[in-house]
Design a protein around this motif. Structure first.
Motif, short mmCIF file in Angstrom:
data_model
loop_
_atom_site.label_atom_id
_atom_site.label_comp_id
_atom_site.label_asym_id
_atom_site.label_seq_id
_atom_site.Cartn_x
_atom_site.Cartn_y
_atom_site.Cartn_z
N VAL A 15 1.75 7.42 4.78
CA VAL A 15 2.52 6.17 4.80
C VAL A 15 3.11 5.93 6.19
N ALA A 16 3.62 6.99 6.81
CA ALA A 16 4.19 6.85 8.16
C ALA A 16 3.11 6.43 9.17
N GLY A 17 1.91 7.02 9.05
CA GLY A 17 0.83 6.65 9.95
C GLY A 17 0.40 5.20 9.76
N SER A 18 0.32 4.79 8.50
CA SER A 18 -0.05 3.41 8.22
C SER A 18 1.00 2.44 8.75
N ALA A 19 2.27 2.77 8.52
CA ALA A 19 3.36 1.92 9.01
C ALA A 19 3.37 1.88 10.53
N SER A 63 10.52 -1.58 4.66
CA SER A 63 9.61 -1.31 3.54
C SER A 63 9.28 0.17 3.46
N PHE A 64 9.06 0.78 4.62
CA PHE A 64 8.79 2.23 4.66
C PHE A 64 9.96 3.02 4.08
N LEU A 65 11.18 2.67 4.49
CA LEU A 65 12.37 3.36 3.98
C LEU A 65 12.56 3.11 2.48
N SER A 66 12.29 1.87 2.08
CA SER A 66 12.44 1.54 0.66
C SER A 66 11.45 2.32 -0.20
N ASP A 90 0.83 -1.22 0.00
CA ASP A 90 0.00 0.00 0.00
C ASP A 90 0.85 1.26 0.00
N TYR A 91 1.98 1.21 0.72
CA TYR A 91 2.83 2.40 0.81
C TYR A 91 3.31 2.82 -0.58
#
Length: 689
Positions: A272-276, A308-311, A239-240
């Motif tokens: 994306v940060a909130g979802s992660a 995954s967030f960083l990627s 999703d991100y």
């Protein structure tokens, strides 16, 4: 940050590829642990017993039985010698160790005590007890199978561990072969470029490889983590990437690629940060388990989501800017139809859905709390040769499920009394100790050291109880409890081990873990939602929606009168909450935005019409990942976890799009009064629910 990434996109691209290549090499150095016992807390009494035996007693406790069919005594002795020569086999015992080799060879079988010989040699079939070194089960079992062929049989804990190892080798590959093409199809249908789905998968794939490679710093991971983690990481974090690239495409209409990506990164970062963050909170709850599997999997999944967030926020922008011309050349029409009519239908039926949810929530909660669990690996054995072999051995020699009791040595009289009482416990078929095998009246100094070491160490006396129980179940656990209660009448200190004792400890640990993990996950996500929405009531509605889906999911075991693997139960509660609460967050966030300019009914209709596709795509990917695990895994524990994940995701989707809208609309006034800076549109004519 966004400017640095866009200016140095080729460097960023190269760095991530290099890290992935290094991590791929490191992945081969990570060892995999298949022994669930190793993850029990160190203060569990069965764990202490195993530690004492390793330190003080010579000779390992047998963990496999080998049945040789239609063999003479001399042939059985030759087989025994050959098995003992296999690297990783620490001991092999048979009838000659009980009677003495000279007596066995010199005395006709009919003149020997049948009550002894029938436990080892019956109808021309020999039963050997084998100890296999932990971690070498797969290689040893392969050598034993080569030696004995297809007609003879092997069963026991080591054989089960070997079967698990053999299954796990191809589990992830088999799942990915089905999962990746399915996800690509879903993504093609939901995007407008043929190449975009490959960029998504490549980005998350890089993160998955780095995550697996960084496990080298932990030394080893469990087979559960090895199989489940890559697939879950892929499914929950796609999703991100989708959100970032969609934002980029929006800004491309009015900006140059580099500027469009910078704006897209800034726009995507909070979402994306909130979802992660919510996913990380859910997975982090697993670390509060005393049972080590939770911590092992939790750390790996948290690390995976962060990577995954960083990627997505660093590597995907660079990858996209390098290949955006290819994206432009591979555009296709939008295959997704309008969901306006479906949204309208959901709005009309929202009260009915809410009533149904309220009807099933209490029975589902009670049912899921009464579901029976499996703690052992019997299900794995049943699906392989080990299951067939175990049935053959049991049919010929009966069931064998030994328990080992350690008590302080030095009081033969008390030990004799204990053994007498232990032998009267139901399902205990024999008690073997120094006082029963040698005699309390014989001084230890007159007993050969080799025999003495089987029963006495420097500090403890070892008592072996043979039972005819299955490995687990009410009957088995009642026997374990009776043995411990009996030992407590004679000794202040005692330790019990054996498969049933270990599973009994596992059950005790897990029952406590279940409440702690669920409470931590719910409270953690509730706090995140509280901060995110600055509302006292919205977190209640969101958690209610997902928790109800979890309870319905887990209640299937009770209503179908089937048992669940405790691993599936523990993991799915946190994974389903952490991974699918994002659907509820997205829908609620969009509703609050629309509610600033529209009445509540119109705001919800527009929210459903505009965002149903995004929620559906995300749910389809995660559910597909779960059902793929369920369909491809030959390990029943993993397969069951996959089915729970797939079914749970589908239920969460239904609750979010069918029940949550009703809660938000009906309690609109309450939400308005309990939410800071809501800025709701005021329309006094809109009084319907």
């Amino acid at each position: 940050m966004s400017g640095l990434v866009t200016r140095h996109k080729r460097i960023v691209f190269s760095v991530f590829l290099t890290l992935a290549l290094i991590s791929a090499v490191f992945t081969t150095l990570v060892s995999v642990n298949y022994d669930m016992v190793d993850y029990l807390p160190q203060d569990a009494q069965s764990t202490i017993a195993i530690s004492i035996m390793e330190e003080e007693f010579s000779g390992d406790v047998p963990n496999s039985r080998v049945m040789l069919m239609d063999v003479a005594i001399l042939e059985a002795l030759d087989y025994k010698k050959s098995i003992l020569a296999i690297p990783g086999v620490t001991s092999v015992s048979w009838l000659d160790d009980v009677l003495g080799k000279n007596i066995l060879l010199a005395t006709p079988l009919e003149f020997l005590d049948a009550s002894i010989t029938d436990n080892y040699y019956k109808n021309g079939n020999a039963l050997l007890s084998v100890s296999i070194e932990s971690g070498k089960e797969s290689a040893v079992m392969e050598s034993i199978y080569d030696l004995i062929g297809e007609n003879d049989a092997v069963a026991g804990d080591a054989a089960n561990a070997s079967a698990t190892q053999d299954m796990a080798v191809s589990e992830v590959l088999n799942a990915m072969i089905i999962l990746l093409p399915t996800i690509i199809i879903i993504l093609i249908l939901s995007t407008t470029s043929w190449i975009e789905p490959l960029l998504f998968l490549f980005t998350i794939g890089i993160a998955v490889i780095i995550n697996m490679g960084t496990n080298v710093f932990f030394g080893e991971i469990s087979f559960i983590t090895q199989t489940v983690s890559p697939i879950l990481q892929l499914a929950v974090s796609l999703d991100y990437a989708i959100f970032l690239l969609h934002s980029f495409n929006d800004y491309r209409e009015s900006h140059e690629p580099d500027k469009a990506m910078q704006l897209a990164m800034k726009r995507a970062l909070p979402t994306v940060a909130g979802s992660a963050a919510t996913t990380v909170i859910g997975f982090s709850a697993l670390m509060f388990m005393r049972f080590g599997i939770g911590s092992d999997l939790g750390i790996n999944l948290v690390k995976g989501v962060i990577l995954s967030f960083l990627s997505v926020m660093i590597f995907l922008p660079a990858l996209t800017l390098v290949s955006y011309k290819l994206i432009d050349k591979t555009q296709h029409k939008n295959f997704v139809p309008s969901f306006y009519r479906i949204g309208k239908g959901l709005m009309k039926a929202r009260v009915i859905f809410l009533i149904l949810a309220l009807i099933v929530v209490i029975p589902s909660f009670l049912a899921q709390s009464s579901t029976g669990f499996m703690y052992g690996m019997d299900g794995i054995a049943e699906s392989s040769r080990v299951g067939r072999d175990a049935a053959l051995i049991e049919g010929e020699f009966g069931k064998e499920n030994p328990l080992v009791l350690l008590v302080p040595k030095g009081n033969p009289g008390r030990e004799t009394e204990l053994c007498d009482e232990l032998s009267s416990i139901p399902n205990v078929t024999s008690v073997v100790s120094f006082v029963t095998a040698v005699g309390a009246e014989i001084p230890p100094q007159y007993v050969p050291e080799e025999a003495l070491n089987q029963f006495y160490s420097q500090n403890y006396s070892r008592i072996i109880l043979n039972t005819d129980n299955p490995e687990e179940g009410e009957q088995s656990f009642d026997t374990v409890l009776s043995v411990m209660d009996t030992a407590a009448l004679h000794y202040d200190t005692y330790y019990l081990t054996g498969q049933s004792a270990t599973l009994f400890d596992m059950k005790d640990v897990v029952e406590v873990d279940t409440g702690i993990v669920n409470l931590v996950a719910v409270l953690g996500i509730f706090v995140v939602l509280l901060i995110t929405f600055r509302s006292l009531t919205i977190p209640i509605f969101l958690v209610f929606s997902i928790e109800t889906a979890i309870w319905i999911n887990l209640s299937f075991g009770y209503f179908t009168d089937s048992t669940l693997s405790f691993i599936g139960y523990l993991i799915i509660s946190t994974v389903q909450l952490g991974a699918t609460v994002d659907y509820a967050i997205l829908l609620t966030n969009r509703y609050l935005i629309e509610r600033k300019i529209l009445p509540k009914n119109d705001a919800m209709l527009k929210t459903l019409s505009d965002n149903l596709v995004a929620i559906l795509v995300s749910a389809c990917i995660l559910a597909t990942a779960g059902f793929t695990l369920g369909a491809t895994s030959s390990n029943p524990i993993i397969s069951e976890l996959g089915i729970l994940l797939g079914r749970g995701t589908a239920l969460s989707f239904v609750m979010v799009v069918c029940v949550l809208p009703a809660l938000l609309v009906i309690f609109d006034k309450v939400i308005e009064k309990t939410t800071l800076k809501n800025d709701f549109y005021i329309d006094n004519t809109d009084n319907s629910i």
